[in-house]
Structure formats: C-alpha cells, structure tokens
Design a protein around this motif. Structure first.
Motif, PDB file in Angstrom:
ATOM      1  N   ALA A  46      47.987  43.719  53.255  1.00 44.03           N
ATOM      2  CA  ALA A  46      47.222  43.568  54.496  1.00 44.03           C
ATOM      3  C   ALA A  46      45.827  44.162  54.333  1.00 44.03           C
ATOM      4  O   ALA A  46      44.823  43.589  54.794  1.00 44.03           O
ATOM      5  N   ALA A  47      45.747  45.318  53.646  1.00 40.28           N
ATOM      6  CA  ALA A  47      44.448  45.940  53.397  1.00 40.28           C
ATOM      7  C   ALA A  47      43.591  45.056  52.486  1.00 40.28           C
ATOM      8  O   ALA A  47      42.359  44.999  52.627  1.00 40.28           O
ATOM      9  N   LEU A  48      44.234  44.348  51.563  1.00 40.99           N
ATOM     10  CA  LEU A  48      43.503  43.439  50.689  1.00 40.99           C
ATOM     11  C   LEU A  48      42.856  42.307  51.492  1.00 40.99           C
ATOM     12  O   LEU A  48      41.712  41.910  51.209  1.00 40.99           O
ATOM     13  N   GLU A  49      43.551  41.808  52.485  1.00 41.04           N
ATOM     14  CA  GLU A  49      42.968  40.762  53.334  1.00 41.04           C
ATOM     15  C   GLU A  49      41.716  41.273  54.037  1.00 41.04           C
ATOM     16  O   GLU A  49      40.713  40.565  54.143  1.00 41.04           O
ATOM     17  N   ASP A  50      41.758  42.519  54.521  1.00 43.63           N
ATOM     18  CA  ASP A  50      40.577  43.118  55.165  1.00 43.63           C
ATOM     19  C   ASP A  50      39.425  43.245  54.168  1.00 43.63           C
ATOM     20  O   ASP A  50      38.257  43.006  54.506  1.00 43.63           O
ATOM     21  N   ALA A  51      39.758  43.640  52.936  1.00 47.77           N
ATOM     22  CA  ALA A  51      38.716  43.813  51.917  1.00 47.77           C
ATOM     23  C   ALA A  51      38.070  42.475  51.561  1.00 47.77           C
ATOM     24  O   ALA A  51      36.856  42.400  51.337  1.00 47.77           O
ATOM     25  N   ARG A  52      38.886  41.423  51.500  1.00 47.15           N
ATOM     26  CA  ARG A  52      38.317  40.097  51.243  1.00 47.15           C
ATOM     27  C   ARG A  52      37.345  39.694  52.348  1.00 47.15           C
ATOM     28  O   ARG A  52      36.297  39.092  52.095  1.00 47.15           O
ATOM     29  N   ALA A  53      37.721  40.034  53.570  1.00 49.20           N
ATOM     30  CA  ALA A  53      36.929  39.601  54.723  1.00 49.20           C
ATOM     31  C   ALA A  53      35.642  40.397  54.890  1.00 49.20           C
ATOM     32  O   ALA A  53      34.672  39.900  55.477  1.00 49.20           O
ATOM     33  N   CYS A  54      35.607  41.627  54.365  1.00 47.62           N
ATOM     34  CA  CYS A  54      34.436  42.478  54.630  1.00 47.62           C
ATOM     35  C   CYS A  54      33.214  42.040  53.833  1.00 47.62           C
ATOM     36  O   CYS A  54      32.080  42.422  54.170  1.00 47.62           O
ATOM     37  N   GLY A  55      33.404  41.300  52.745  1.00 45.04           N
ATOM     38  CA  GLY A  55      32.272  40.777  52.000  1.00 45.04           C
ATOM     39  C   GLY A  55      31.690  41.718  50.968  1.00 45.04           C
ATOM     40  O   GLY A  55      30.726  41.359  50.281  1.00 45.04           O
ATOM     41  N   ASP A  56      32.241  42.917  50.824  1.00 50.88           N
ATOM     42  CA  ASP A  56      31.716  43.861  49.844  1.00 50.88           C
ATOM     43  C   ASP A  56      32.484  43.707  48.535  1.00 50.88           C
ATOM     44  O   ASP A  56      33.713  43.885  48.500  1.00 50.88           O
ATOM     45  N   PRO A  57      31.821  43.375  47.414  1.00 51.84           N
ATOM     46  CA  PRO A  57      32.547  43.117  46.163  1.00 51.84           C
ATOM     47  C   PRO A  57      33.278  44.332  45.621  1.00 51.84           C
ATOM     48  O   PRO A  57      34.354  44.192  45.030  1.00 51.84           O
ATOM     49  N   VAL A  58      32.716  45.543  45.800  1.00 47.08           N
ATOM     50  CA  VAL A  58      33.401  46.748  45.310  1.00 47.08           C
ATOM     51  C   VAL A  58      34.696  46.968  46.079  1.00 47.08           C
ATOM     52  O   VAL A  58      35.751  47.228  45.491  1.00 47.08           O
ATOM     53  N   ALA A  59      34.625  46.864  47.400  1.00 50.21           N
ATOM     54  CA  ALA A  59      35.841  47.024  48.218  1.00 50.21           C
ATOM     55  C   ALA A  59      36.872  45.957  47.847  1.00 50.21           C
ATOM     56  O   ALA A  59      38.077  46.237  47.758  1.00 50.21           O
ATOM     57  N   HIS A  60      36.392  44.747  47.628  1.00 51.11           N
ATOM     58  CA  HIS A  60      37.272  43.629  47.266  1.00 51.11           C
ATOM     59  C   HIS A  60      37.962  43.893  45.920  1.00 51.11           C
ATOM     60  O   HIS A  60      39.190  43.768  45.789  1.00 51.11           O
ATOM     61  N   ALA A  61      37.178  44.291  44.914  1.00 58.18           N
ATOM     62  CA  ALA A  61      37.730  44.531  43.573  1.00 58.18           C
ATOM     63  C   ALA A  61      38.714  45.694  43.584  1.00 58.18           C
ATOM     64  O   ALA A  61      39.786  45.621  42.964  1.00 58.18           O
ATOM     65  N   GLU A  62      38.362  46.763  44.280  1.00 53.63           N
ATOM     66  CA  GLU A  62      39.266  47.918  44.348  1.00 53.63           C
ATOM     67  C   GLU A  62      40.594  47.542  44.989  1.00 53.63           C
ATOM     68  O   GLU A  62      41.665  47.910  44.489  1.00 53.63           O
ATOM     69  N   ALA A  63      40.544  46.819  46.082  1.00 53.08           N
ATOM     70  CA  ALA A  63      41.768  46.436  46.784  1.00 53.08           C
ATOM     71  C   ALA A  63      42.633  45.519  45.926  1.00 53.08           C
ATOM     72  O   ALA A  63      43.867  45.617  45.929  1.00 53.08           O
ATOM     73  N   LEU A  64      42.010  44.629  45.168  1.00 47.81           N
ATOM     74  CA  LEU A  64      42.759  43.747  44.276  1.00 47.81           C
ATOM     75  C   LEU A  64      43.507  44.549  43.220  1.00 47.81           C
ATOM     76  O   LEU A  64      44.699  44.320  42.960  1.00 47.81           O
ATOM     77  N   SER A  65      42.812  45.492  42.593  1.00 42.05           N
ATOM     78  CA  SER A  65      43.442  46.284  41.537  1.00 42.05           C
ATOM     79  C   SER A  65      44.557  47.160  42.091  1.00 42.05           C
ATOM     80  O   SER A  65      45.621  47.288  41.487  1.00 42.05           O
ATOM     81  N   LEU A  66      44.321  47.751  43.260  1.00 41.60           N
ATOM     82  CA  LEU A  66      45.351  48.591  43.884  1.00 41.60           C
ATOM     83  C   LEU A  66      46.580  47.766  44.256  1.00 41.60           C
ATOM     84  O   LEU A  66      47.720  48.179  44.031  1.00 41.60           O
ATOM     85  N   ALA A  67      46.343  46.590  44.814  1.00 41.78           N
ATOM     86  CA  ALA A  67      47.470  45.731  45.199  1.00 41.78           C
ATOM     87  C   ALA A  67      48.274  45.326  43.974  1.00 41.78           C
ATOM     88  O   ALA A  67      49.515  45.317  43.995  1.00 41.78           O
TER      89      ALA A  67
END
Length: 603
Positions: free
Chosen positions: A121-142
């Motif tokens: 669910a947090a990964l979906e939020d990271a995708r939506a926020c548009g920030d590549p660092v947040a997106h990449a971090e959430a992907l790796s954590l997931a």
C-alpha cells in the motif's frame, strides 16, 4: 531564542547536512553500511539539537540502511521504529518525506510479521507522489518483503520497475539494487539465465565496487561453488565472503556464513560436526526475525548425531500448532526442506504428510536461502522424502526421479547425488500396473494417478483380460474365444477350439444390431462414430471366426487369423485410450504384447 543560540542551531544544521551527505555517499555510492550508520547517527543528533525536522527525517531514513530489518538487536529496532513514528508526526503528511517514512515503517513491520500488505500500500503512495527517490526506495523495500516462493511473479515485476526508475534518482545504488534483485529473483526461480544477470551485475561492480551489493554477489558465488561440488574452494570463499560482509556492516554476515557452512557439511555428510555452532546460532539475536531455518537444521544435525530427543524438541518448537503458521520468508523453503529430512530421521509420518502438502505447490523450484546465498537442491527431493516417510512409495519414486533431473539442470551435482541415493534407499522399483474395470457400457482404465473412461469394445475386453493377468502369456485363440471360452482354456489348449462359440457369436451379433440402431437414431456425432468403430471391430471378429457354410472356424486350422484379429482389436483399443490419455496409451503400447501369445508386462 538568543542570536547566539540561533547561530549555534544553524551550525548544528549545517553539520547535520554535511554529515547526511557523507552518509548518503557511503550508503549509495560505496555500499559501506557501517560508515553510513555512524554518519547518520551523528547527523540525527545534530539535526535534533538544531530542531531540523527535515534533517532528522533524512538521517533516520539513511540509518535504516538499504535493506529491511538491518537493525536486528531489539533495542536498535525499537529505537528505529520510535524515530520513524516520531518524524511521521512532525513532517507534512502529504509531503515526500512522509511518503518515505511511511514506506520504511510499513516495511519494517511487515517483514517482522511475515506480511506485505502494508508495504505494498505504501508503494502505491510512493508511485503516486512522483518523487523518483521515494518510488525507488519503496520498490526495494517491498521486494525485500516478498521473498516467499508464492510471490515470485510480483517480485520480478517490482525488480524490473526498480531498474526502470533508477536512472532518475541520481543514485548509483538504486541501479545496483535493481540489478541485484533481478539476479536474486532468477536464482530463486531456478531460471536457466540467472548467471547471465549475475555477470551483468559483476561487470558494474568491476567498474566501481559497492560493498553491500558486492557482498551479496560474493555470497551467490559461494552457493555456485557448492552446487559444483567444489567444497574446499567453497569453504575458503565462504570465509572471505563473511569478512567482506562484516566489513560492509551487513547484519546477515554471520547468518549467511553459517548457511554456507551448513550447505557444505550437509552434502559432505558431516552436518553433525556443526552442532556446537548450531546450538549458538539457533538463538542468535543477529538472525532475521522471520528466519527459522536454523531450528530445522539443528533438528537434522541432532538426529544424525543420534540425539532424537533434541531433534524432536527442535521440530516441535518449529511446528507449533501448525507448520502453516510459519512466515513465508526467504528462508521458508529451506526450513520446510529441513523439516522433511528431520521427519525421515525421527520417523514422523504425520509431520511428513504436513510437509508434503505445504511443498507440493512449489515442486518446480530450487530450495534457496534469502537472496540465493545457499541452495539445497530441488523441492522435488524434499517432496520425495516426505512421501516416502508417509508411506507413499510410488509418489516418492516419482518425486525423487524428478529431483535427480532437476538438480542436474540446476548444476547442483551434490544434490543430484543425494537424490539418487534416496532413490536407492527405496529399493528397486516395482512395476506400476494398469487396471481395467467394467463400468456399465464403459471400461475404467487406471495407471498410477492416470484414469480414463473408454467406451466398450472387443479390444478393451481383451485388454481387461491381459491387465488382470499381468506377466502371463495368453494365446490369441483363447482371447478370441470370449469370456466363456477362457474359463475352459486351462484344460483344453490342445483340442480344437472354436474362435467364438455359438453363444458368443449370438451376443456379438445382437451387439452389432444394437450399434447399428444407435448409429441411425443418435444425433451425437461422437457417439455415432464410436458405435461405428465398435460395430466394425465386432464384424471383423465375426468374419475371422466364421468358416465355409457359416460354421465356426477352428483355431487349430487357422490360428494365424486369430493372431491378426486379436492384435488389431487390441491396437484399436489402445489408440482410443491414447486419444483420452496420451501417457496411459503410451504405457499400454510399451507393455502390451500381441501375437500368437499375448501378454501385459509392465516395466
């Protein structure tokens, strides 16, 4: 606030910012987790002193590291979670720092509980926020929370997405992490091209080292040495790998070194030598919260050492109310594999049955630890062991035979040899016989797990007789005589016998009339075709059985005609079986022999 204290806060904030920058370089450029943690701890203290909330948030996210659950000891994990929660209450809930903090907090909690719903669910939020660092971090954590065997497809999709996002973050570590996750996924899936992706990762690491990612690549290489059976080289490489992991500050360094030694000693037949180490490791606070593999290995080592009481205790602790409750982590397959072997050694059929049901959906996978750092061969091996302990010998033979082939495909020669030895323990294989039983106007043919229903025909009647008398030669003349004639065969083989007696011919003619009526009345094309084929077969039998003047032909005069007629009828019947079940049809073709003497000889 005085001007002096304000100036001091600015100094502290500047120091915190510089220290964060140093930590980020150590973490993402060098992969030096140990140096990065020290930098981020200093930065957090400086930012806290300055009241710098963004600096505190960046420092706590950095101190968490590149992996999930880097802080193993209870106090460290509690401090990290407390800081993450605190900062979430201080930052803008809609801002990027909040997205990153929520993703890290969700990942830490999910991983510890063997879940993944919150981090996804947090990964979906990271995708939506548009920030590549947040997106990449959430992907790796997931991805790190999705190491269970049933999560393979989602894992691979996330790794590929991380590779696609990484060029936009400006951090080399994100590219390396994406490539590492892709590599690990291929090894976990037993993909034949896993080494290609590992070579690509090695090429990037040769351009510029990265301690954390390089350590995992080294651990995978140790696993490959063990698969090749090069145990001395593997042991030396395992020690060097441990030293690199310890230098990098990886929390898994001791646990992975233990996994390498366990795999080496397992295939050397020397696992009992590790009992002192296992006695310590099974309770080590440095192990992952969801790692239960050492309990299983401890049970096997104790059982091999003759200490069945300790083995049973270790298994009972693992099993709890049900094995189904064990978290599906990166060590789950190894844990269940170890329990299968322990069930064999302590002779627990109920436990083996539970293991079999859990492993069956993953039969085609290799038994891997974490990111591919150790491999215990094909899941088919554990299934074969479990099936043999629970008394299902045919299933055990099937799985162990497949395990030998799968282990060879993996290039895991020690595991292939272990599966071959397990096959030998089962003893020589007994022929698997097929059966043929009448069900009204059909015959039910079964062979192992195969079963098929086929419409009645003369050839199936012959097959039923042969299958019921496996290994016995029956003259074609006696098969053609029909069921009534067979009852007389034992004492009358040398006297002239009719191909079909009068009663048999009367029944055959009645059946032909019924079939013709069915062909004329039915609108079902398949039924009409089946009726036509059976009618033709019966007519062929009658034609071969009737001589001049309509008298029954004698086999002493024409045994050759009986051979031809019976052989054709049986081959037609097998062809019809093969249409419904290719494997069963092939088995019958290979084991049913026709001629003047007919037989069924299962191999």
């Amino acid at each position: 606030m005085t001007s002096g204290s304000g100036a001091q806060c600015c100094v502290e904030a500047d120091i915190a910012s510089e220290t964060v920058a140093g930590g980020l370089h150590a973490l993402h450029a060098d992969g030096d987790l140990q140096t990065a943690r020290r930098c981020f701890e200093i930065a957090y203290a400086r930012a806290e002193a300055a009241g710098d909330v963004p600096g505190m948030a960046e420092a706590v996210l950095g101190s968490a590291g590149v992996w999930v659950h880097e802080h193993r000891v209870g106090a460290g994990a509690a401090v990290l979670e407390q800081r993450l929660s605190l900062l979430l209450g201080l930052v803008d809930p809609e801002g990027v720092p909040a997205v990153r903090l929520r993703a890290r907090l969700a990942a830490e909690r999910d991983y510890r509980e063997g879940r993944s719903d919150a981090v996804l669910a947090a990964l979906e939020d990271a995708r939506a926020c548009g920030d590549p660092v947040a997106h990449a971090e959430a992907l790796s954590l997931a991805h790190h929370c999705l190491l269970g065997p049933e999560q393979a497809q989602l894992r691979r999709e996330i790794a590929v997405e991380l590779l696609a996002v990484s060029p936009r973050t400006g951090r080399r570590g994100d590219l390396l992490m994406g490539l590492l996750w892709c590599t690990a996924d291929l090894f976990l899936d037993g993909d034949r091209h896993a080494e290609r992706r590992l070579g690509e990762l090695r090429a990037l690491l040769d351009e510029r080292p990265h301690l954390a990612v390089g350590y995992v690549a080294d651990a995978i290489d140790v696993m490959r040495e063990i698969r090749a059976g090069r145990f001395a080289e593997a042991e030396r490489a395992a020690h060097a790998c441990y030293e690199r992991g310890d230098r990098a500050g990886d929390a898994d360094a001791a646990g992975w070194y233990g996994a390498h030694l366990v795999a080496i000693r397992w295939y050397q037949g020397r696992l009992r030598e590790l009992r002192p180490m296992l006695d310590r490791m099974v309770h080590s606070p440095t192990l992952s919260a969801v790692d239960n593999a050492y309990y299983a290995v401890h049970a096997v080592a104790a059982a091999e050492d003759g200490d069945l009481r300790t083995a049973a205790h270790a298994v009972a602790r693992l099993r709890g109310p049900s094995l189904k409750e064990l978290p599906r982590s990166g060590s789950w397959l190894v844990t269940i594999h170890g329990i299968a072997e322990a069930a064999r050694l302590i002779d627990d059929p109920d436990l083996a049955e539970e293991v079999y049901e859990l492993l069956l959906p993953h039969a085609g996978l290799p038994v891997m630890v974490s990111l591919g750092v150790a491999c215990f061969g094909s899941v088919h091996h554990a299934l074969g062991i479990a099936a043999s302990v629970s008394g299902r010998r045919d299933l055990a033979l099937e799985h162990l035979t497949r395990a030998v082939a799968h282990n060879r495909a993996l290039g895991h020669w020690p595991a292939a040899e272990e599966s071959r030895r397990a096959l030998e323990r089962l003893g020589p294989a007994q022929p698997s016989r097929a059966s043929c039983v009448r069900e009204r106007q059909h015959w039910r043919l079964a062979w192992g797990s195969q079963s098929v229903l086929v419409e009645n025909s003369v050839g199936l009647l012959h097959l039923a007789v042969l299958l019921a008398n496996a290994g016995t030669e029956i003259p074609a003349v006696e098969l053609a005589m029909g069921v009534n004639g067979l009852a007389q065969a034992a004492g009358a083989r040398t006297s002239p016998q009719a191909v079909l007696d009068q009663e048999a011919m009367r029944r055959y003619r009645l059946r032909v009339a019924d079939l013709r009526a069915e062909m004329e009345s039915t609108s079902d094309a398949r039924r009409a075709e089946a009726a036509r084929r059976e009618s033709e077969a019966l007519m062929a039998e009658l034609a071969g059985s009737v001589g001049i003047g309509g008298r029954s032909r004698r086999f002493v005069d024409n045994a050759e005609r009986a051979r031809v007629a019976v052989g054709k009828a049986i081959r037609r019947a097998i062809a019809r079986v093969e249409e419904s079940d290719a494997a069963l049809g092939r088995h019958l073709r290979e084991t049913v022999h026709t001629g003047r003497q007919c037989s069924y000889r299962p191999v």
